[in-house]
Enzyme design. Structure first.
Site, PDB file in Angstrom:
ATOM      1  N   GLU A 107      -2.957  -2.257  -3.493  1.00 26.11           N
ATOM      2  CA  GLU A 107      -2.331  -1.671  -4.971  1.00 26.11           C
ATOM      3  C   GLU A 107      -1.711  -2.572  -5.079  1.00 26.11           C
ATOM      4  O   GLU A 107      -1.501  -2.127  -6.238  1.00 26.11           O
ATOM      5  CB  GLU A 107      -1.794  -0.386  -3.751  1.00 26.11           C
ATOM      6  CG  GLU A 107      -2.478   0.675  -3.195  1.00 26.11           C
ATOM      7  CD  GLU A 107      -3.082   0.985  -2.461  1.00 26.11           C
ATOM      8  OE1 GLU A 107      -2.971  -0.150  -1.988  1.00 26.11           O
ATOM      9  OE2 GLU A 107      -2.799   2.396  -1.601  1.00 26.11           O
ATOM     10  N   ASP A 118       0.781  -0.564   0.067  1.00 21.23           N
ATOM     11  CA  ASP A 118      -0.150   0.176  -0.310  1.00 21.23           C
ATOM     12  C   ASP A 118       0.846   1.351  -0.306  1.00 21.23           C
ATOM     13  O   ASP A 118       1.490   1.273   0.291  1.00 21.23           O
ATOM     14  CB  ASP A 118      -0.700   0.219   1.332  1.00 21.23           C
ATOM     15  CG  ASP A 118      -0.360  -0.163   2.627  1.00 21.23           C
ATOM     16  OD1 ASP A 118       0.656  -0.560   2.524  1.00 21.23           O
ATOM     17  OD2 ASP A 118       0.091   0.662   3.474  1.00 21.23           O
ATOM     18  N   GLU A 119       0.300   2.769  -0.097  1.00 22.67           N
ATOM     19  CA  GLU A 119       0.715   3.804  -0.417  1.00 22.67           C
ATOM     20  C   GLU A 119       2.140   3.918  -0.749  1.00 22.67           C
ATOM     21  O   GLU A 119       2.821   4.515   0.231  1.00 22.67           O
ATOM     22  CB  GLU A 119       0.349   4.520   0.973  1.00 22.67           C
ATOM     23  CG  GLU A 119      -1.107   3.891   1.133  1.00 22.67           C
ATOM     24  CD  GLU A 119      -1.115   5.179   2.477  1.00 22.67           C
ATOM     25  OE1 GLU A 119      -1.449   5.702   2.730  1.00 22.67           O
ATOM     26  OE2 GLU A 119      -0.853   3.896   3.483  1.00 22.67           O
ATOM     27  N   SER A 120       2.866   3.225  -1.537  1.00 19.41           N
ATOM     28  CA  SER A 120       4.569   3.033  -2.041  1.00 19.41           C
ATOM     29  C   SER A 120       4.355   4.684  -2.982  1.00 19.41           C
ATOM     30  O   SER A 120       5.167   4.510  -4.036  1.00 19.41           O
ATOM     31  CB  SER A 120       4.490   2.286  -2.880  1.00 19.41           C
ATOM     32  OG  SER A 120       4.759   1.334  -1.934  1.00 19.41           O
ATOM     33  N   LEU A 121       4.382   5.734  -1.942  1.00 22.71           N
ATOM     34  CA  LEU A 121       3.993   6.564  -2.620  1.00 22.71           C
ATOM     35  C   LEU A 121       5.755   7.593  -3.404  1.00 22.71           C
ATOM     36  O   LEU A 121       5.219   8.807  -3.542  1.00 22.71           O
ATOM     37  CB  LEU A 121       3.387   7.707  -2.275  1.00 22.71           C
ATOM     38  CG  LEU A 121       1.630   7.003  -1.259  1.00 22.71           C
ATOM     39  CD1 LEU A 121       1.185   8.452  -0.764  1.00 22.71           C
ATOM     40  CD2 LEU A 121       1.469   7.069  -2.504  1.00 22.71           C
TER      41      LEU A 121
END
Ligand code: ACM
Length: 513
Positions: free
Chosen positions: A344, A311-314
């Site tokens: 994701e 998740d949320e690997s921004l």
């Protein structure tokens, strides 16, 4: 419409024989255990009843008498042969709980626990309740709607003592939940000993959110948690969150970073700034890290699942994300476990067959969440539903009460506060088009702990709302009777009180002293 009786989650079929004589547990009562695993389930149940009643309650072979409880595991006992299904009969002729498996028998004993007076949860031999240790005359035929039903506890933002985790397992087992997903690693802390990479805990476990200090589970701690859960037919699902949410790991091992510089340990709450490095110069270290960590975690895990985040690997480019997810998921699958990833991870079309997605968008899917989630199904996997606006139980209560330690708890980003009714009135198989009854593996209620510092606060956020998630996961699909549910939650509250659990006394629930 099903008739729920007084049990949470509502059994599939339950009949209360209100004018029939109840069963009365007495000094001379025994548990007659028959079939594979029945004696162990009987001992777990008997330990509780002995402590509360002072009765001897021996677990024996033989023919049950009218004062006895029969616990039976045999083929053909559970409704429709369901693995966790069970049948329960109680009346003045005795109690009989029967299932095809020890697991089904255990679930049945959780219904029996709720049919007994709440004082049964007390660990000190209490005086008998006014009407005695009675079980109302009842017939139940029950089995779960979904196979995977759990709570996720974030032990990375704050970490909790082992004993508290053991108590939590016992409390969620009462609701027939069968999974505790532990979010073991994040930017703020790495909480599980990994022998081949010792600095993950020596350095990476030194912090928590807000300077609360550090902590981690040794392998022996973790084995205790797994064993206690197994006795209650709860599977521990470990999560190592990758490739983002990795500041704690990177702070311990600069060779995992692209620039070779270890970042400082982190105590904030913002996320999306850390990533494993996809560069070929780091491939040897990164792949060795992935293989070692997944191997050591898998070795501690008797259950079939290994959650690897995603998740949320921004801070990871789209191209690097796909490369890293392919390598992460392959390392997980190489251990023989089924990989789970947040939705994701469905961006990858190279997931090992059967990889499970965990959906955490909203009841109305945002952006590409639905397509990413369907991708797991297209690759032969199934889906766990954790829609954040109804199932994230770290979201605030609408009345925003002070918690047990006097602090206000919870977050609001998932469409504001989450009420008991909101947590109850949603259908896991009607959220993502193409992900229906057969594609849904189950439901999980996460509790993220940015604002939550102690197990009493975790419980305050969970109870009573997690009862709603347990019922969504277990009870048959169909119209939901909120008033009946709320009445049963009040009855459950007495059991939770007797256990010493922290329960938020929401207005609108007819709590009884
Ligand atoms: C998540 O809430 N980042 C899975």
């Amino acid at each position: 419409m099903f008739v729920p009786g007084r049990i949470v989650p509502a059994p599939a079929v339950v009949e209360s024989h209100d004018d029939a004589t109840p069963f009365r547990l007495a000094e001379e009562s025994r548990i007659v255990a028959r079939g594979p695993g029945a004696a162990a389930v009987a001992e777990t149940f008997a330990a509780r009843v002995r402590a509360a009643t002072g009765f001897e309650l021996p677990v024996v072979d033989g023919e049950p008498a009218a004062s006895d409880l029969a616990f039976v595991v045999a083929d053909g006992e559970a409704p429709a042969g369901a693995a966790e299904g069970y049948a329960l009969e109680a009346g003045d002729g005795g109690v009989r709980v029967a299932a095809d498996t020890a697991e089904g028998l255990f679930r049945g004993t959780q219904s029996l626990r709720q049919l007994l007076p709440a004082e049964i949860e007390r660990a000190d031999a209490a005086s008998a309740p006014t009407h005695g240790w009675t079980v109302p005359a009842t017939s139940i035929a029950d089995a779960p709607r979904f196979a995977y039903r759990g709570v996720m506890l974030d032990v990375a933002r704050h970490v909790f003592p082992v004993e508290d985790v053991l108590d939590l397992i016992d409390r969620i087992a009462l609701l027939k939940l069968n999974v505790l997903h532990l979010h073991l690693t994040d930017d703020q802390g790495w909480r599980l000993e990994i022998e081949s990479w010792p600095a993950l805990t020596r350095i990476g476990a030194s912090t928590s959110v807000g300077g609360a200090g550090g902590g981690f589970y040794t392998k022996d701690d973790y084995r205790r948690i797994v064993a206690h859960a197994a006795e209650r037919f709860v599977t521990i699902v470990p999560e190592i969150d990758l490739p983002g949410h990795t500041n704690a790991a990177l702070s311990a091992y600069p060779e995992l970073t692209c620039d070779g510089v270890a970042p400082a340990p982190y105590e904030g709450v913002e996320v999306g700034f850390s990533s494993l490095c996809a560069s070929p110069e780091r491939a040897e270290a990164t792949d060795r890290f992935l293989a070692d960590v997944t191997r050591e975690v898998a070795e501690l895990t008797p259950g079939p699942w290994l959650h690897l985040g995603g998740d949320e690997s921004l801070a990871t480019s789209a191209e690097d994300y796909l490369d890293l997810v392919r390598r992460i998921a392959a390392a997980g699958a190489a251990t023989g476990k089924t990989v789970i990833g947040w939705h994701e991870m469905g961006a990858s079309t190279e997931l090992p067959p059967g990889t499970v997605g965990q959906y955490w968008s909203f009841v109305e899917p945002e952006a590409d969440a639905a397509a990413l989630t369907r991708s797991f199904v297209e690759q032969g996997g199934r889906v766990i539903m954790s829609p954040a606006d109804v199932a994230y139980l770290d979201m605030r209560y609408a009345d925003d009460p002070p918690g047990p330690l006097g602090r206000r708890l919870g977050q609001g980003w998932a469409k504001g506060p989450t009420t008991l009714e909101e947590a109850y009135l949603w259908d896991p198989a009607s959220i993502v088009p193409g992900v229906g009854e057969r594609e849904v593996l189950g439901v999980v209620a996460p509790v993220w702990t940015e604002t939550i510092t102690a197990m009493s606060e975790v419980e305050f956020m969970l109870f009573p709302r997690v009862a709603a998630i347990a019922e969504v996961g277990w009870s048959p699909a169909g119209p939901r009777d909120v008033d009946g549910f709320v009445d049963r939650v009040a009855a459950l509250g007495r059991h939770l009180d007797a256990l010493g659990a922290e329960v938020h006394r929401l207005r609108g629930v007819p709590w009884r002293a």
